[in-house]
Motif scaffolding. Structure first.
Motif, PDB file in Angstrom:
ATOM      1  N   ALA A 140       0.867  -1.180   0.000  1.00 37.71           N
ATOM      2  CA  ALA A 140       0.000   0.000   0.000  1.00 37.71           C
ATOM      3  C   ALA A 140       0.903   1.229   0.000  1.00 37.71           C
ATOM      4  O   ALA A 140       2.020   1.185   0.527  1.00 37.71           O
ATOM      5  N   PRO A 141       0.457   2.344  -0.591  1.00 40.81           N
ATOM      6  CA  PRO A 141       1.315   3.532  -0.678  1.00 40.81           C
ATOM      7  C   PRO A 141       1.723   4.056   0.695  1.00 40.81           C
ATOM      8  O   PRO A 141       0.898   4.133   1.610  1.00 40.81           O
ATOM      9  N   LEU A 142       3.019   4.403   0.822  1.00 39.01           N
ATOM     10  CA  LEU A 142       3.559   4.963   2.062  1.00 39.01           C
ATOM     11  C   LEU A 142       4.464   6.137   1.734  1.00 39.01           C
ATOM     12  O   LEU A 142       5.153   6.137   0.719  1.00 39.01           O
ATOM     13  N   THR A 143       4.467   7.131   2.618  1.00 35.34           N
ATOM     14  CA  THR A 143       5.468   8.187   2.512  1.00 35.34           C
ATOM     15  C   THR A 143       6.802   7.650   3.037  1.00 35.34           C
ATOM     16  O   THR A 143       6.836   6.630   3.752  1.00 35.34           O
ATOM     17  N   PRO A 144       7.925   8.309   2.736  1.00 36.64           N
ATOM     18  CA  PRO A 144       9.198   7.876   3.308  1.00 36.64           C
ATOM     19  C   PRO A 144       9.167   7.828   4.841  1.00 36.64           C
ATOM     20  O   PRO A 144       9.743   6.918   5.447  1.00 36.64           O
ATOM     21  N   TRP A 145       8.484   8.777   5.479  1.00 39.72           N
ATOM     22  CA  TRP A 145       8.394   8.759   6.935  1.00 39.72           C
ATOM     23  C   TRP A 145       7.641   7.516   7.409  1.00 39.72           C
ATOM     24  O   TRP A 145       8.081   6.825   8.335  1.00 39.72           O
ATOM     25  N   GLN A 146       6.511   7.227   6.780  1.00 43.34           N
ATOM     26  CA  GLN A 146       5.736   6.046   7.173  1.00 43.34           C
ATOM     27  C   GLN A 146       6.527   4.764   6.950  1.00 43.34           C
ATOM     28  O   GLN A 146       6.431   3.820   7.741  1.00 43.34           O
ATOM     29  N   LEU A 147       7.306   4.729   5.875  1.00 39.01           N
ATOM     30  CA  LEU A 147       8.138   3.555   5.630  1.00 39.01           C
ATOM     31  C   LEU A 147       9.194   3.410   6.714  1.00 39.01           C
ATOM     32  O   LEU A 147       9.411   2.314   7.241  1.00 39.01           O
ATOM     33  N   ALA A 148       9.846   4.516   7.073  1.00 36.54           N
ATOM     34  CA  ALA A 148      10.872   4.473   8.126  1.00 36.54           C
ATOM     35  C   ALA A 148      10.277   3.981   9.444  1.00 36.54           C
ATOM     36  O   ALA A 148      10.914   3.216  10.180  1.00 36.54           O
ATOM     37  N   GLU A 149       9.054   4.406   9.760  1.00 35.75           N
ATOM     38  CA  GLU A 149       8.388   3.956  10.993  1.00 35.75           C
ATOM     39  C   GLU A 149       8.233   2.439  11.028  1.00 35.75           C
ATOM     40  O   GLU A 149       8.260   1.829  12.101  1.00 35.75           O
ATOM     41  N   ARG A 150       8.079   1.826   9.864  1.00 36.68           N
ATOM     42  CA  ARG A 150       7.786   0.397   9.787  1.00 36.68           C
ATOM     43  C   ARG A 150       9.032  -0.463   9.562  1.00 36.68           C
ATOM     44  O   ARG A 150       8.959  -1.690   9.666  1.00 36.68           O
ATOM     45  N   MET A 151      10.146   0.172   9.241  1.00 38.18           N
ATOM     46  CA  MET A 151      11.390  -0.573   9.011  1.00 38.18           C
ATOM     47  C   MET A 151      11.960  -1.106  10.320  1.00 38.18           C
ATOM     48  O   MET A 151      11.671  -0.588  11.407  1.00 38.18           O
ATOM     49  N   VAL A 152      12.787  -2.126  10.229  1.00 37.03           N
ATOM     50  CA  VAL A 152      13.429  -2.714  11.406  1.00 37.03           C
ATOM     51  C   VAL A 152      14.734  -1.975  11.669  1.00 37.03           C
ATOM     52  O   VAL A 152      15.617  -1.910  10.812  1.00 37.03           O
ATOM     53  N   TRP A 153      14.861  -1.401  12.866  1.00 34.80           N
ATOM     54  CA  TRP A 153      16.074  -0.700  13.283  1.00 34.80           C
ATOM     55  C   TRP A 153      16.660  -1.420  14.493  1.00 34.80           C
ATOM     56  O   TRP A 153      16.165  -2.476  14.894  1.00 34.80           O
ATOM     57  N   ASN A 154      17.692  -0.837  15.082  1.00 35.62           N
ATOM     58  CA  ASN A 154      18.326  -1.490  16.229  1.00 35.62           C
ATOM     59  C   ASN A 154      17.557  -1.266  17.526  1.00 35.62           C
ATOM     60  O   ASN A 154      17.984  -1.704  18.598  1.00 35.62           O
ATOM     61  N   ARG A 155      16.431  -0.565  17.430  1.00 37.41           N
ATOM     62  CA  ARG A 155      15.545  -0.366  18.577  1.00 37.41           C
ATOM     63  C   ARG A 155      14.161   0.015  18.033  1.00 37.41           C
ATOM     64  O   ARG A 155      14.049   0.431  16.879  1.00 37.41           O
ATOM     65  N   PRO A 156      13.110  -0.109  18.854  1.00 43.63           N
ATOM     66  CA  PRO A 156      11.771   0.267  18.375  1.00 43.63           C
ATOM     67  C   PRO A 156      11.718   1.748  17.993  1.00 43.63           C
ATOM     68  O   PRO A 156      12.428   2.577  18.574  1.00 43.63           O
ATOM     69  N   TRP A 157      10.869   2.085  17.028  1.00 44.98           N
ATOM     70  CA  TRP A 157      10.769   3.460  16.529  1.00 44.98           C
ATOM     71  C   TRP A 157      10.521   4.460  17.657  1.00 44.98           C
ATOM     72  O   TRP A 157      11.097   5.556  17.671  1.00 44.98           O
ATOM     73  N   GLU A 158       9.664   4.109  18.609  1.00 45.57           N
ATOM     74  CA  GLU A 158       9.332   5.051  19.680  1.00 45.57           C
ATOM     75  C   GLU A 158      10.527   5.356  20.584  1.00 45.57           C
ATOM     76  O   GLU A 158      10.518   6.350  21.322  1.00 45.57           O
ATOM     77  N   ARG A 159      11.571   4.533  20.516  1.00 38.99           N
ATOM     78  CA  ARG A 159      12.761   4.774  21.340  1.00 38.99           C
ATOM     79  C   ARG A 159      13.907   5.405  20.539  1.00 38.99           C
ATOM     80  O   ARG A 159      14.984   5.661  21.092  1.00 38.99           O
ATOM     81  N   ILE A 160      13.680   5.690  19.273  1.00 48.26           N
ATOM     82  CA  ILE A 160      14.719   6.311  18.449  1.00 48.26           C
ATOM     83  C   ILE A 160      14.698   7.815  18.690  1.00 48.26           C
ATOM     84  O   ILE A 160      13.639   8.452  18.556  1.00 48.26           O
ATOM     85  N   PRO A 161      15.831   8.432  19.033  1.00 43.83           N
ATOM     86  CA  PRO A 161      15.856   9.875  19.304  1.00 43.83           C
ATOM     87  C   PRO A 161      15.506  10.692  18.069  1.00 43.83           C
ATOM     88  O   PRO A 161      15.559  10.210  16.928  1.00 43.83           O
ATOM     89  N   HIS A 162      15.204  11.958  18.297  1.00 43.79           N
ATOM     90  CA  HIS A 162      14.755  12.854  17.237  1.00 43.79           C
ATOM     91  C   HIS A 162      15.738  12.907  16.078  1.00 43.79           C
ATOM     92  O   HIS A 162      15.371  12.697  14.909  1.00 43.79           O
ATOM     93  N   GLY A 163      17.009  13.173  16.364  1.00 45.27           N
ATOM     94  CA  GLY A 163      17.999  13.286  15.298  1.00 45.27           C
ATOM     95  C   GLY A 163      18.185  12.004  14.537  1.00 45.27           C
ATOM     96  O   GLY A 163      18.369  12.011  13.306  1.00 45.27           O
ATOM     97  N   SER A 164      18.127  10.887  15.233  1.00 41.46           N
ATOM     98  CA  SER A 164      18.297   9.592  14.576  1.00 41.46           C
ATOM     99  C   SER A 164      17.097   9.252  13.694  1.00 41.46           C
ATOM    100  O   SER A 164      17.230   8.533  12.698  1.00 41.46           O
ATOM    101  N   ARG A 165      15.920   9.776  14.031  1.00 42.71           N
ATOM    102  CA  ARG A 165      14.758   9.562  13.159  1.00 42.71           C
ATOM    103  C   ARG A 165      14.962  10.255  11.815  1.00 42.71           C
ATOM    104  O   ARG A 165      14.590   9.712  10.766  1.00 42.71           O
ATOM    105  N   SER A 166      15.552  11.445  11.833  1.00 42.41           N
ATOM    106  CA  SER A 166      15.836  12.139  10.570  1.00 42.41           C
ATOM    107  C   SER A 166      16.795  11.323   9.713  1.00 42.41           C
ATOM    108  O   SER A 166      16.624  11.210   8.488  1.00 42.41           O
ATOM    109  N   ILE A 167      17.796  10.725  10.356  1.00 44.99           N
ATOM    110  CA  ILE A 167      18.751   9.882   9.633  1.00 44.99           C
ATOM    111  C   ILE A 167      18.056   8.637   9.094  1.00 44.99           C
ATOM    112  O   ILE A 167      18.312   8.207   7.956  1.00 44.99           O
TER     113      ILE A 167
END
Length: 344
Positions: free
Chosen positions: A286-313
């Protein structure tokens, strides 16, 4: 105490700390030459980092004033940060690939607020919510942009030319252009027999391009004035394959630790990115913006625990993967303001 490692054959590394960063440190390598010691990267511009570098050099019976030159793998502040201070003390030259030198020059010549204005607009176009954009606007309005790292980084005075040997007396160090992490990232191949006679072709100073346990950040190349549609992830994957074919006996990276089996690590990273691209295609059913895609990607920690600057990255990394999928014909843009992407 500085942590210094003797890698043999006139090569040492010094663990120079990075303040408030989970990477912990940059491995600054010192290479002996017939004209004096040369540093590969220098570390972050911070008093503790400087003191650690000075202490590490002293343990090797040398000092900052003795440094003959600096070869910088890329422009990021944990690699290029202390170059200017070293040059002030020693008069040493600084070498960097032209593409990254241009980034340094552009950053120095721009108004301090230019970067935050560009970043805010770019994140808004990527679908970032207002609560993420508000702190960026506040920082710009308050003048806190003047504290951003890299604003006054030293301008290099020598160019690293891909494929050519660097001017290091008594050593054979060849530059290999490996764009992806930055547009001008270089690896440096020491074309000399391994001091421990390990099988393979010399040693590779890999900067951030090839690391033993983590994948480097691959985001969009940031130039507010350039409308070229770049493909950093494609550049990185192509560069990885070139390094894999080199057959280096040992890799001396800028983070973590030295390791062997470069070709095996390259295969792991190529597989990792192919798996990630495949996973993103499933998310893009389904269509996603880059932000929505980043929210759903697997990172080294859950999205809600990623700091502000790291979310931009993270969003920049999502965009780099989207660029790759679009170029491969596996996804396409849909809609306007902000643009969404969907698998095809």
């Amino acid at each position: 105490m500085a942590q210094v490692t003797d890698h043999g054959g006139g090569v040492h590394s010094i663990k120079v700390p990075i303040p408030d960063n989970p990477l912990g440190h940059t491995l600054v390598h010192l290479v002996d030459t017939d004209r004096g010691p040369v540093l590969i990267d220098t570390g972050w511009d911070d008093p503790e980092s400087w003191d650690t570098l000075v202490t590490g050099l002293a343990s090797l019976k040398t000092g900052v004033a003795d440094i003959h030159g600096m070869v910088i793998t890329h422009h990021h502040p944990d690699h290029h940060g202390l170059s200017g201070q070293v040059r002030e003390v020693s008069g040493a030259w600084i070498a960097m690939h032209a593409a990254d030198t241009e980034v340094v020059r552009r950053t120095r010549e721009s108004e301090p607020a230019t970067w935050l204005t560009y970043l805010t607009e770019k994140l808004a176009a990527a679908g970032a919510p207002e609560e993420h954009l508000a702190p960026l606007r506040a920082a710009r309005a308050s003048g806190r942009t003047r504290t951003l790292p890299g604003l006054r980084a030293a301008i290099p005075d020598r160019e690293i030319v891909p494929g050519e040997l660097l001017d290091l007396a008594g050593r054979r160090l060849r530059a290999i252009w490996t764009p992806g992490h930055t547009p001008g990232h270089v690896c440096l191949h020491l074309e000399e027999d391994h001091p421990a006679r390990l099988p393979g072709r010399g040693r590779l100073f890999s900067g951030d391009h090839l690391l033993p346990g983590i994948s480097p950040h691959i985001g969009l190349y940031e130039d507010p004035d350039d409308t070229t549609v770049t493909d950093p992830l494609g550049d990185y994957l192509d560069s990885l394959e070139r390094i894999g074919r080199l057959g280096a006996a040992e890799v001396l990276p800028a983070h973590q630790h030295a390791f062997t089996d470069a070709s095996g690590r390259v295969r792991e990273l190529l597989d990792h990115h192919e798996e990630r691209l495949t996973g993103l295609l499933a998310l893009l059913a389904a269509p996603l913006t880059p932000w929505q895609l980043a929210e759903r990607m697997v990172w080294n920690r859950p999205w809600e625990r990623i700091p502000h600057g790291s979310r931009s990255i993270a969003v920049s990394e999502a965009e780099a993967h989207l660029r790759r999928l679009v170029k491969l014909g596996r996804a396409e843009a849909a809609g306007t303001g902000p643009v969404t992407y969907v698998a095809v």
